[in-house]
Design a protein around this motif. Structure first.
Motif, mmCIF file in Angstrom:
data_model
loop_
_atom_site.group_PDB
_atom_site.id
_atom_site.type_symbol
_atom_site.label_atom_id
_atom_site.label_comp_id
_atom_site.label_asym_id
_atom_site.label_seq_id
_atom_site.Cartn_x
_atom_site.Cartn_y
_atom_site.Cartn_z
ATOM 1 N N ASN A 52 1.093 7.684 -3.293
ATOM 2 C CA ASN A 52 1.272 6.335 -3.849
ATOM 3 C C ASN A 52 2.751 5.961 -3.853
ATOM 4 O OD1 ASN A 52 -1.459 5.685 -4.760
ATOM 5 N ND2 ASN A 52 -1.172 7.326 -6.262
ATOM 6 N N VAL A 54 4.952 2.736 -5.491
ATOM 7 C CA VAL A 54 4.790 1.548 -6.327
ATOM 8 C C VAL A 54 6.138 1.086 -6.886
ATOM 9 C CG1 VAL A 54 3.732 0.700 -8.470
ATOM 10 C CG2 VAL A 54 2.431 2.208 -6.974
ATOM 11 N N SER A 87 -0.903 -1.486 2.269
ATOM 12 C CA SER A 87 -0.955 -0.381 1.294
ATOM 13 C C SER A 87 -2.173 0.515 1.467
ATOM 14 C CB SER A 87 -0.941 -0.936 -0.129
ATOM 15 O OG SER A 87 -2.117 -1.690 -0.372
ATOM 16 N N VAL A 131 2.113 -2.607 -5.202
ATOM 17 C CA VAL A 131 1.663 -1.335 -4.635
ATOM 18 C C VAL A 131 1.951 -1.380 -3.130
ATOM 19 C CG1 VAL A 131 -0.318 0.190 -4.261
ATOM 20 C CG2 VAL A 131 -0.119 -1.118 -6.399
ATOM 21 N N GLN A 133 1.962 1.473 -1.154
ATOM 22 C CA GLN A 133 1.056 2.440 -0.524
ATOM 23 C C GLN A 133 0.141 2.982 -1.625
ATOM 24 O OE1 GLN A 133 2.610 4.887 2.819
ATOM 25 N NE2 GLN A 133 2.059 6.609 1.511
ATOM 26 N N ALA A 134 -1.171 3.015 -1.322
ATOM 27 C CA ALA A 134 -2.145 3.390 -2.353
ATOM 28 C C ALA A 134 -2.920 4.625 -1.936
ATOM 29 C CB ALA A 134 -3.116 2.237 -2.591
ATOM 30 N N ASP A 135 -3.086 5.539 -2.899
ATOM 31 C CA ASP A 135 -3.865 6.747 -2.608
ATOM 32 C C ASP A 135 -4.579 7.228 -3.875
ATOM 33 O OD1 ASP A 135 -4.338 8.720 -0.358
ATOM 34 O OD2 ASP A 135 -3.761 10.084 -1.963
ATOM 35 N N THR A 138 -3.583 4.161 -8.729
ATOM 36 C CA THR A 138 -2.474 3.195 -8.714
ATOM 37 C C THR A 138 -2.337 2.436 -10.028
ATOM 38 O OG1 THR A 138 -3.860 1.513 -7.696
ATOM 39 C CG2 THR A 138 -2.514 2.856 -6.224
ATOM 40 N N LYS A 179 -7.017 10.265 -3.218
ATOM 41 C CA LYS A 179 -7.992 9.371 -2.589
ATOM 42 C C LYS A 179 -9.358 10.009 -2.283
ATOM 43 C CE LYS A 179 -8.560 5.352 -0.270
ATOM 44 N NZ LYS A 179 -9.976 5.195 -0.552
#
Ligand code: ADP
Length: 243
Positions: A52, A54, A87, A131, A133-135, A138, A179
């Motif tokens: 992630n 943020v 993201s 955000v 990049q999301a994994d 978040t 994720k």
């Protein structure tokens, strides 16, 4: 929540006590925090948490517009959560959706509990969480970054908000789902606390747990929040050292 196609049946998420990314069940992902990273806002923070990424920025306190939304006794804290199109794996359609509106609302409420809102009648304090990049997780990363950005802006608070999820994966209670675990696990339990008072300002459950599992997951998430809190305090001190 499942946002990815695929079947759980062929994927083992925990092998001999080791998770897909090599972590033990009670281990956090790697976390890096930096405070004061943007020049055009009063306060900011950048958090990398596993995969992630943020950013959070704070405007305010400033006069609330439109005036009809002003509260004569206290400031209104508004957090806007946004996911960049790049993201997630499949480009996300830009702009708000049901999920981001929900996350914005619950995060605003969590922060309103810690900011000394009575000091700023008629004011708005706006926090923007981007955000990049999301994994998974978040909302926890966003709240953690947001409270750091508020502290960086010098806005008086009871304490920081520290957040972290626990959950159930392959029948085991684990800390801080990434994720694949969020997609194919049995349950995700994001938690946010005010460490100094022990108050819970956000708790959600997505999936099923027995009462006993819930208690175990809650305790694990709480311990995770306390670890996050230590990293937050170090990031604030590191900024002071830089100045
Ligand atoms: P959180 O990020 O707080 O865990 P969710 O459980 O809703 O919130 O989402 C889990 C993960 O699913 C997100 O972190 C992100 O990686 C992915 N995700 C969320 N929304 C989308 C979307 N619209 N498209 C693709 N992936 C998404």
């Amino acid at each position: 929540m499942i946002h990815m196609s695929g079947k759980k049946s062929d994927l083992k998420l925990i092998n001999g006590g080791v998770r897909l990314d090599g972590r033990k069940p009670d281990e956090l992902r790697e976390i890096r925090m930096e405070v004061g990273v943007l020049k055009n806002v009063q306060g900011s923070a950048y958090v990398e948490w596993g995969k992630n990424k943020v950013l959070a920025g704070v405007y305010g306190p400033r006069e609330m517009h439109p005036k009809r939304l002003q509260n004569p006794t206290e400031a209104t804290v508004r957090l806007t959560y946004n996911m960049a199109p790049f993201s997630v794996e499949d480009r996300k359609k830009p702009g708000p959706d049901r999920r981001s509106v929900e996350i914005s609302k619950i995060s605003s409420e969590a922060l309103s509990d810690v900011v000394q809102v009575h000091l700023y009648p008629d004011a708005a304090i706006d926090v923007f969480v981007e955000v990049l990049q999301a994994d998974a997780g978040t909302r926890c990363v966003g709240l953690t970054a947001a409270s750091l950005a508020l502290a960086d802006a010098g806005i008086p608070m009871k304490d920081l908000v520290a957040a972290c999820a626990a959950g159930k994966v392959d029948g085991e209670i684990v800390l801080d789902l990434m994720k694949e675990e969020d997609n194919f696990g049995e349950c995700d339990l994001p938690l946010a606390i005010v460490p100094r008072t022990g108050e819970v300002v956000l708790l959600q459950q997505d999936g099923k747990l027995t009462g006993e599992e819930f208690n175990k997951a809650f305790d694990l998430a709480y311990q995770g929040c306390l670890k996050v809190y230590e990293i937050q305090k170090r990031a604030l001190l590191a900024k002071e050292v830089r100045q």
